[in-house]
Design an enzyme around this catalytic site. Structure first.
Site, PDB file in Angstrom:
ATOM      1  CG  HIS A 195      -0.292   0.019   2.520  1.00  0.00           C
ATOM      2  ND1 HIS A 195       0.304  -1.090   3.080  1.00  0.00           N
ATOM      3  CD2 HIS A 195      -0.077   1.032   3.391  1.00  0.00           C
ATOM      4  CE1 HIS A 195       0.826  -0.763   4.243  1.00  0.00           C
ATOM      5  NE2 HIS A 195       0.620   0.515   4.458  1.00  0.00           N
ATOM      6  CG  ASP A 237      -0.399  -4.834  10.790  1.00  0.00           C
ATOM      7  OD1 ASP A 237       0.508  -4.432  11.543  1.00  0.00           O
ATOM      8  OD2 ASP A 237      -1.350  -4.105  10.414  1.00  0.00           O
ATOM      9  CB  SER A 297      -1.332  14.152   3.419  1.00  0.00           C
ATOM     10  OG  SER A 297      -0.200  13.332   3.290  1.00  0.00           O
ATOM     11  CG  HIS A 350      -7.671   8.200  14.667  1.00  0.00           C
ATOM     12  ND1 HIS A 350      -7.317   8.274  13.346  1.00  0.00           N
ATOM     13  CD2 HIS A 350      -6.921   7.216  15.214  1.00  0.00           C
ATOM     14  CE1 HIS A 350      -6.372   7.373  13.104  1.00  0.00           C
ATOM     15  NE2 HIS A 350      -6.119   6.724  14.215  1.00  0.00           N
ATOM     16  CB  SER A 410      -6.332   1.868  14.913  1.00  0.00           C
ATOM     17  OG  SER A 410      -5.172   1.240  14.406  1.00  0.00           O
ATOM     18  CG  HIS A 424      -2.233  -0.921  12.082  1.00  0.00           C
ATOM     19  ND1 HIS A 424      -1.369  -1.452  11.150  1.00  0.00           N
ATOM     20  CD2 HIS A 424      -2.005   0.416  12.092  1.00  0.00           C
ATOM     21  CE1 HIS A 424      -0.640  -0.476  10.634  1.00  0.00           C
ATOM     22  NE2 HIS A 424      -0.999   0.669  11.186  1.00  0.00           N
TER      23      HIS A 424
END
Lengths: 561, 561
Positions: B84, B205, B242, B373, B375, B377
């Site tokens: 990614h 991950d 961004s 927000h 995460s 993951h």
């Protein structure tokens, strides 16, 4: 709410009968708490603590409140009231007493014991007055009533200061644990009584004002420790703050329940727990305490090390254990408990320690994966209780960064305090309480005072900027020896760089240009050292900026021979 | 679980038919992710990212994976598969392509677009192969099947690499949002199919392995933004990463709902959102986007600025706004939303920005006080789903500090993977998959490679230590000019200190002693520059250590005239 105004000018004289409040620290940062109250020309200081530096203040050991405002008025100080024994409330006392040794220190028994131990290291024997909750003392023009509050250190006090101008209630640090280990709750009956009589200015701990709800009781950590101790079949190392008597008490209890002995590690842990147990604040179960040598001889499953270093401080016992650089060699299967908060800014250091311990094969229990810590500061829910029981006429949030002060002020407003009676001040802002109304009337200069080694206040912000440049970019020294008689370059120029990620050979390229520039300058009439140094600075500066794309500190030296 | 062994030696040759895996970054830190797979003498690289420095690495811009292991084998590389478009997965590609420009880059459309934009700045036009989920490509000896995964950037892919040695499934970064904005979920059907066929090594991950439960869906942030937008009656500034296209999408939607226009701020935000909308990953409601100049002309309640700088980066738009140092002047009543995580180590910087904004009078909404927000993951709960659906034969946790890798390994074991099939490796550790069994067979050197300005790999750890000393303690330069003919001290000694919190006058005291020491040394036969410099270093070192209690860097220079 009135926001702080950095453009404030010096205040007018305090009107007769009024009370002036100036915080010299603690408003805009978490630490170096210090408030100065003034009435009828006399001063009362509440707390005198230190602030620990951040990473943009390299090499700084401590930051003190700025004493400049009271430097010429030391003889007007009636006393320093210390609300509790944490460094951010007592740590700067030695530096203030250096200016006038006989200012009386007023505080609870444990608070005074901690500050006296600290003053001993500075070779100062203070004048003290020990007080208890419920006690009222007339300190010059200030009538002080002391009120029990609960915090992460025993024997903390709030203080209600009454003068002709009205009553100021200052909480110090506090929370409202309803099941404290020592049964000593924040005295809401006293708050209620003071509220009935009228609190004109409420100075209130803001640290946790952004956190909704209520702090979990300290006592709930006990069963968690018990479970972790029950799962451990090798050594247990617990790290926490060296002043957290009740946390240590729970570790002693858990050790006792599981047939383990406890050894204290770290100078401040040994000293503070000695004081606390001697004065009866820490109850040591019979035979539980051993010294480190004895602990080393015991089987792994019979030992607990109670240590400092929970913030990842590199020189503390825990960090050294994580690096395999301590006589207690942490091994595979050992359990390490960080029974502490993670103070913002310390994350990287703490995670380095945790990773080091896990790499060795230890199990690490911390506030991120188990309930082994609770805060010492009242959350929003508790603060609302205080506002409602006190109904203060004016509110001045203290102890915190701007975000904490603003959040606390917003709670006051939501509980019904008129917005224009909530004073959001920063360090140095002057607040006068006159005719029952508090307002900002000006500001006095109030900077950071840095302690670095033995120097106090010598480091300036400019010098810290130098350090940051040195640390990030390194430096280039340029020397040349000029014959003062002939005006010729006698030796050099020579260049030396450090911390610049460049081979020193790279500077060979600029030497011819530098010699020419110097000779041209001398021919052009430049003679004094300063002018020639500027020539060297410009020439080398241009070279490193354009050719190497760097901005190191450039230090030109012309030696005259 | 087999813990990493720092004392490993170089590995033996890879047995025929086996597969070798070496991570050159990402195992032991969050960032610079890079894995090298080897089979039949050929190499496949998965990701090539950067790591951002910590505060004990002053002046460092980026940290790269260590390419040393493959430097002599560049021609063996079949391709670089990019999972990614995040910096910690693609940021080091330009540095690897500098060594061999025609290594093919394989990745999804958006990933390649991001890496191509980056390579353009380095003036490199890469060879690329765009792939989609479900696609299978034979890259030399490596058969690669690409699998859709959901992450905090669109178009992320896992890759299943099949060789004669078996199948390796590498997740890249991922989570399992069941309600993703683009409907593109992590493809558990593919995971199930791969599991049925047999996954021999699962590289997974670890970032959130310590976090219990499940990540909240991204879509739940929408209503929170909607509420905050509804309360705002002045300007709104949103800061986020961004590359977080879906977060920006939700900001655009909320703006549209509330009749506001959006202006992008910050070079990377403008560039990335341009790419994302051009390729159809970002849907811009008709007429919502404006440029900054147009935004400045609109009434306050019709504007949203979408900005970078959510980590408190000092040069980013948000920090400059907090300091009043930006053309968008944040004012009283404006709303600032930090729709981002708080990356450990950035706390002080972020809180400085928040305090600055609150001081100006802005309302600041952040992940500490609102659900703005989530995460990117997978948490522990999601990882368990993966282990159970895949039932991998061997597991190698990737992407994380040691604590994350160990936590992830523990989840594998709890789901039924035998402990001796869970490989806990660090950077440089060599893992061979032979006959269906993965094991650690050695390690190759694998250090940190620092980028500082235009220099790559020039800064050493010794130089960083120099910088830390310079930054914390400053330096003392000592010069003397020696007449080589007579052996006399011709000029000096002279001392200059910077960053030392001492007046330079203090060094006058040591000058006589220094002169004597030099003269004695010369009389005693010392003649070469090095010896005399050592005399100066010792004399001044003793002085600063005993008299000033400091340990600055001491830089002695003897100039011969």
């Amino acid at each position: 709410m009135s926001h702080p105004h950095p453009e404030l000018s010096l205040p007018p004289a305090l009107p007769a009968g009024g009370l002036r409040v100036v915080a010299l620290g603690g408003l805009g940062e978490v630490g170096r708490n210090m408030a100065v109250l003034e009435h009828e020309g006399r001063l009362l200081v509440i707390d005198c603590g230190v602030l620990f530096p951040e990473d943009n203040q390299p090499g700084v050991d401590l930051i003190l409140p700025d004493f400049e405002y009271i430097r010429d008025r030391l003889d007007d100080i009636e006393a320093i009231v210390l609300t509790h024994g944490h460094e951010d409330h007592i740590g700067a006392v030695p530096y203030l007493l250096r200016l006038r040794q006989d200012i009386p220190l007023v505080g609870s028994q444990l608070t005074l014991a901690f500050v006296e131990a600290k003053l001993k290291e500075h070779r100062i024997t203070p004048v003290t007055l020990a007080v208890k909750e419920g006690q009222v003392e007339q300190l010059g023009v200030f009538e002080c009533e002391f009120v029990a509050v609960n915090h992460s250190i025993p024997d903390a006090l709030a203080v209600a200061v009454t003068t002709a101008a009205g009553t100021v209630l200052h909480t110090g640090d506090f929370k409202m644990d309803q099941l404290p280990l020592d049964g000593r709750i924040t005295d809401l009956r006293a708050f209620a009584r003071l509220g009935e009589k009228g609190v004109d200015l409420f100075m209130v701990d803001s640290t946790n004002a952004e956190v909704p709800g209520f702090v979990t009781p300290e006592v709930e950590i006990g069963p968690v420790l018990d479970t972790v101790f029950g799962q451990a079949d090798k050594r247990i190392i617990v790290a926490s703050f060296s002043s957290h008597v009740h946390r240590v008490q729970q570790v002693l209890n858990a050790a006792h329940n599981h047939g383990r002995k406890v050894a204290f590690m770290g100078r401040s842990m040994v000293r503070n727990m000695g004081i606390a147990s001697e004065l009866g604040y820490l109850t040591v179960p019979e035979g539980v305490l051993v010294d480190q040598r004895r602990a080393a001889e015991l089987p792994d499953d019979q030992v607990v090390y109670m240590s400092t270093g929970s913030q990842g401080e590199p020189m503390a016992a825990l960090s050294r254990m994580a690096n395999g650089d301590h006589k207690v060699q942490v091994g595979h299967g050992d359990t390490v408990i960080l029974a502490s908060s993670l103070i913002p800014g310390n994350e990287n250091a703490v995670f380095r320690v945790i990773n080091g311990l896990i790499r060795i094969g230890a199990r690490v229990v911390h506030s991120g994966n188990a309930k082994v810590h609770v805060s010492g500061h009242a959350s929003a829910g508790e603060l609302l209780y205080c506002y409602n029981i006190l109904r203060p006429r004016n509110v001045m949030p203290v102890h915190g960064e701007v975000r904490h002060l603003v959040a606390n002020g917003a709670l006051a407003v939501r509980s019904g305090v008129p917005a224009d009676r909530v004073i959001l001040a920063e360090d140095g802002v002057v607040v006068d309480l006159v005719n029952g109304r508090a307002s900002v009337v000006g500001a006095v200069p109030c900077g950071y005072v840095y302690v670095d080694g033995s120097s106090v206040g010598t480091i300036t912000d400019a010098e810290l900027k130098d350090r940051r440049v040195l640390g990030e970019e390194g430096f280039v020294s340029v020397f040349a020896v000029i014959d003062t008689a002939t005006g010729k370059v006698l030796a050099g120029p020579q260049i030396l760089a450090r911390g610049m990620a460049e081979d020193n050979a790279v500077f060979q390229k600029v030497l011819p240009e530098l010699t020419t520039a110097l000779e041209n300058a001398i021919e052009g009439g430049a003679s004094d050292t300063y002018q020639l140094q500027q020539v060297m600075r410009r020439t080398v500066g241009r070279f490193v900026a354009t050719r190497l794309r760097r901005k190191p500190m450039i230090v030109p030296v012309v030696v005259e021979a």
